[in-house]
Design a protein around this motif. Structure first.
Motif, PDB file in Angstrom:
ATOM      1  N   GLU A  88       1.071  -1.144   0.218  1.00 29.44           N
ATOM      2  CA  GLU A  88      -0.469  -0.288   0.249  1.00 29.44           C
ATOM      3  C   GLU A  88       0.891   1.341   0.041  1.00 29.44           C
ATOM      4  OE1 GLU A  88      -3.074   2.781   2.385  1.00 29.44           O
ATOM      5  OE2 GLU A  88      -2.374   1.196   3.674  1.00 29.44           O
ATOM      6  N   GLN A  89       0.963   2.275  -1.026  1.00 32.39           N
ATOM      7  CA  GLN A  89       1.797   2.825  -1.131  1.00 32.39           C
ATOM      8  C   GLN A  89       0.790   3.988  -0.101  1.00 32.39           C
ATOM      9  OE1 GLN A  89       3.382   3.553  -4.444  1.00 32.39           O
ATOM     10  NE2 GLN A  89       5.051   5.541  -3.498  1.00 32.39           N
ATOM     11  N   THR A  90       1.609   4.793   0.785  1.00 33.67           N
ATOM     12  CA  THR A  90       0.395   6.203   1.114  1.00 33.67           C
ATOM     13  C   THR A  90       1.034   7.415   1.616  1.00 33.67           C
ATOM     14  OG1 THR A  90       2.050   5.719   3.321  1.00 33.67           O
ATOM     15  CG2 THR A  90       0.865   4.471   3.575  1.00 33.67           C
ATOM     16  N   SER A  91       1.986   7.603   0.775  1.00 25.65           N
ATOM     17  CA  SER A  91       2.764   8.915  -0.195  1.00 25.65           C
ATOM     18  C   SER A  91       3.538   8.505  -0.868  1.00 25.65           C
ATOM     19  CB  SER A  91       3.502   9.646   1.250  1.00 25.65           C
ATOM     20  OG  SER A  91       4.236   9.355   1.257  1.00 25.65           O
ATOM     21  N   PRO A  92       3.992   9.289  -1.915  1.00 24.02           N
ATOM     22  CA  PRO A  92       5.103   8.915  -3.116  1.00 24.02           C
ATOM     23  C   PRO A  92       5.720   8.394  -2.446  1.00 24.02           C
ATOM     24  CG  PRO A  92       3.956  11.098  -3.337  1.00 24.02           C
ATOM     25  CD  PRO A  92       3.372  10.749  -1.791  1.00 24.02           C
ATOM     26  N   ASP A  93       6.517   8.559  -1.350  1.00 29.14           N
ATOM     27  CA  ASP A  93       7.917   8.005  -0.704  1.00 29.14           C
ATOM     28  C   ASP A  93       7.788   7.314   0.525  1.00 29.14           C
ATOM     29  OD1 ASP A  93       9.465  10.015  -2.871  1.00 29.14           O
ATOM     30  OD2 ASP A  93       9.305  11.400  -2.291  1.00 29.14           O
ATOM     31  N   GLU A  94       6.760   6.800   0.673  1.00 24.50           N
ATOM     32  CA  GLU A  94       6.306   5.505   1.592  1.00 24.50           C
ATOM     33  C   GLU A  94       5.574   4.676   0.883  1.00 24.50           C
ATOM     34  OE1 GLU A  94       6.654   6.900   5.911  1.00 24.50           O
ATOM     35  OE2 GLU A  94       4.404   6.325   5.378  1.00 24.50           O
ATOM     36  N   ILE A  95       5.312   3.475   1.428  1.00 25.28           N
ATOM     37  CA  ILE A  95       4.536   2.403   1.408  1.00 25.28           C
ATOM     38  C   ILE A  95       4.903   1.189   2.604  1.00 25.28           C
ATOM     39  CG2 ILE A  95       4.776   0.124  -0.121  1.00 25.28           C
ATOM     40  CD1 ILE A  95       6.297   1.585  -2.684  1.00 25.28           C
ATOM     41  N   ASN A  96       3.893   0.504   2.712  1.00 24.32           N
ATOM     42  CA  ASN A  96       3.501   0.032   3.564  1.00 24.32           C
ATOM     43  C   ASN A  96       3.507  -1.433   3.036  1.00 24.32           C
ATOM     44  OD1 ASN A  96       3.710   1.639   6.211  1.00 24.32           O
ATOM     45  ND2 ASN A  96       1.451   1.749   5.793  1.00 24.32           N
ATOM     46  N   ALA A  97       4.119  -2.618   3.740  1.00 28.20           N
ATOM     47  CA  ALA A  97       4.175  -3.467   3.138  1.00 28.20           C
ATOM     48  C   ALA A  97       3.565  -5.078   3.825  1.00 28.20           C
ATOM     49  CB  ALA A  97       5.049  -3.774   2.441  1.00 28.20           C
ATOM     50  N   ILE A  98       2.904  -5.858   3.802  1.00 25.56           N
ATOM     51  CA  ILE A  98       3.042  -7.099   4.746  1.00 25.56           C
ATOM     52  C   ILE A  98       3.218  -8.240   4.300  1.00 25.56           C
ATOM     53  CG2 ILE A  98       1.037  -8.659   6.364  1.00 25.56           C
ATOM     54  CD1 ILE A  98      -0.738  -5.763   5.852  1.00 25.56           C
ATOM     55  N   PHE A  99       4.383  -9.034   4.951  1.00 24.52           N
ATOM     56  CA  PHE A  99       4.503 -10.723   4.146  1.00 24.52           C
ATOM     57  C   PHE A  99       4.322 -11.312   5.025  1.00 24.52           C
ATOM     58  CE2 PHE A  99       7.698  -7.230   3.148  1.00 24.52           C
ATOM     59  CZ  PHE A  99       8.420  -7.530   1.665  1.00 24.52           C
ATOM     60  N   GLY A 100       3.869 -12.747   4.827  1.00 28.69           N
ATOM     61  CA  GLY A 100       3.664 -13.857   5.708  1.00 28.69           C
ATOM     62  C   GLY A 100       5.028 -14.374   5.700  1.00 28.69           C
ATOM     63  N   CYS A 101       5.063 -14.951   6.193  1.00 29.61           N
ATOM     64  CA  CYS A 101       6.873 -15.728   7.163  1.00 29.61           C
ATOM     65  C   CYS A 101       6.296 -16.671   7.738  1.00 29.61           C
ATOM     66  CB  CYS A 101       7.261 -14.977   8.063  1.00 29.61           C
ATOM     67  SG  CYS A 101       9.346 -15.632   7.995  1.00 29.61           S
ATOM     68  N   ILE A 102       7.126 -18.303   7.301  1.00 25.94           N
ATOM     69  CA  ILE A 102       7.771 -18.911   8.014  1.00 25.94           C
ATOM     70  C   ILE A 102       8.471 -19.115   8.361  1.00 25.94           C
ATOM     71  CG2 ILE A 102       6.923 -21.691   7.978  1.00 25.94           C
ATOM     72  CD1 ILE A 102       4.918 -21.533   6.339  1.00 25.94           C
ATOM     73  N   TYR A 103       8.942 -19.663   9.291  1.00 24.04           N
ATOM     74  CA  TYR A 103      10.924 -19.815   9.718  1.00 24.04           C
ATOM     75  C   TYR A 103      11.050 -20.204  10.862  1.00 24.04           C
ATOM     76  CZ  TYR A 103       9.708 -17.662  14.060  1.00 24.04           C
ATOM     77  OH  TYR A 103       8.772 -17.474  15.544  1.00 24.04           O
ATOM     78  N   HIS A 104      12.514 -21.749  10.588  1.00 32.11           N
ATOM     79  CA  HIS A 104      12.591 -22.820  11.066  1.00 32.11           C
ATOM     80  C   HIS A 104      13.563 -22.777  11.899  1.00 32.11           C
ATOM     81  CE1 HIS A 104      10.351 -25.124   8.711  1.00 32.11           C
ATOM     82  NE2 HIS A 104      10.337 -24.306   7.974  1.00 32.11           N
ATOM     83  N   ALA A 105      13.983 -22.259  13.054  1.00 26.93           N
ATOM     84  CA  ALA A 105      15.491 -22.353  13.874  1.00 26.93           C
ATOM     85  C   ALA A 105      15.677 -23.051  14.989  1.00 26.93           C
ATOM     86  CB  ALA A 105      15.084 -20.858  14.534  1.00 26.93           C
ATOM     87  N   GLY A 106      17.273 -22.722  15.529  1.00 21.85           N
ATOM     88  CA  GLY A 106      17.804 -23.932  16.208  1.00 21.85           C
ATOM     89  C   GLY A 106      19.026 -24.263  16.601  1.00 21.85           C
ATOM     90  N   ILE A 107      19.250 -24.767  17.230  1.00 19.05           N
ATOM     91  CA  ILE A 107      20.860 -24.454  18.095  1.00 19.05           C
ATOM     92  C   ILE A 107      21.393 -25.500  17.073  1.00 19.05           C
ATOM     93  CG2 ILE A 107      22.313 -25.061  19.862  1.00 19.05           C
ATOM     94  CD1 ILE A 107      20.152 -22.551  20.764  1.00 19.05           C
ATOM     95  N   LYS A 108      22.441 -24.198  16.431  1.00 18.62           N
ATOM     96  CA  LYS A 108      23.527 -25.394  15.607  1.00 18.62           C
ATOM     97  C   LYS A 108      24.482 -26.544  16.751  1.00 18.62           C
ATOM     98  CE  LYS A 108      25.056 -20.701  13.275  1.00 18.62           C
ATOM     99  NZ  LYS A 108      26.294 -19.244  12.684  1.00 18.62           N
TER     100      LYS A 108
END
Length: 150
Positions: A88-108
Motif C-alpha cells: 500500500e503506497q501511503t505517499s509518493p515516498d512511503e510504502i507499507n508492506a505485509i509479508f507472510g513468513c514461516i521460519y525454522h530455527a534451532g541450536i547449531k
C-alpha cells in the motif's frame, strides 16, 4: 495509490535479502536495506512484545538490532521463507508492506535442541531515499511457534 512494479520489485528483493542475510548471520549488510534510524519489534501471538533472556525484542535503531542479532544468531541456525507482499503506497515516498513468513530455527550442531517452526507476518514501512527504497519500520507479529516434543 498504486505501487509501481519497480518499487515493489526493489522492496521484495530487499526483503528476500533480509531473510537470507539473517539466516547466514550477515547482519553487517543490513545498511543496504534498512535506515540507521529504522525500528524493529517482534510480538507474540498474545499481543505482547517477545521477551527472551532478559531482552525485549524492540530495537530503536538498525545498530541496536544488528548488535543483538549478530550475537544471538552465532549459536543458531535458521531459515526464513516469505510470501509475496501486500503493498500500500501511503505517499509518493512511503510504502507499507505485509509479508507472510514461516521460519525454522534451532541450536547449531543439534538436531533437536531449541528447534521449532514459527510463523507470522512482517508489517513494514519502506521509504524512498534517492532512487532506492529502505526499511523504516519492521513489526513482526508471530502467529505460532511449535517445537517438537522430546
Amino acid at each position: 495509490m498504486a505501487v509501481s512494479p519497480e518499487a515493489a520489485a526493489i522492496i521484495q528483493r530487499k526483503k528476500l535479502q533480509y531473510c537470507r542475510w539473517a539466516d547466514h548471520n550477515q547482519f553487517h549488510l543490513f545498511d543496504q536495506i534498512a535506515l540507521p534510524e529504522a525500528t524493529f519489534s517482534f510480538w507474540k501471538a498474545d499481543g505482547t512484545i517477545y521477551h527472551e533472556f532478559g531482552v525485549d525484542y524492540s530495537f530503536r535503531s538498525r545498530e541496536e538490532f544488528i548488535n543483538h542479532f549478530t550475537t544471538a544468531f552465532k549459536s543458531l541456525q535458521s531459515y526464513h521463507m516469505i510470501t509475496p507482499a501486500e503493498f500500500e503506497q501511503t505517499s509518493p515516498d512511503e510504502i507499507n508492506a505485509i509479508f507472510g513468513c514461516i521460519y525454522h530455527a534451532g541450536i547449531k550442531g543439534s538436531d533437536t535442541e531449541g528447534h521449532g517452526t514459527g510463523g507470522g507476518h512482517y508489517h513494514e514501512t519502506w521509504v524512498r531515499k534517492g532512487g532506492d527504497w529502505f526499511m523504516k519500520d519492521l513489526k513482526f507479529e508471530r502467529i505460532y511457534w511449535k517445537a517438537p516434543s522430546s
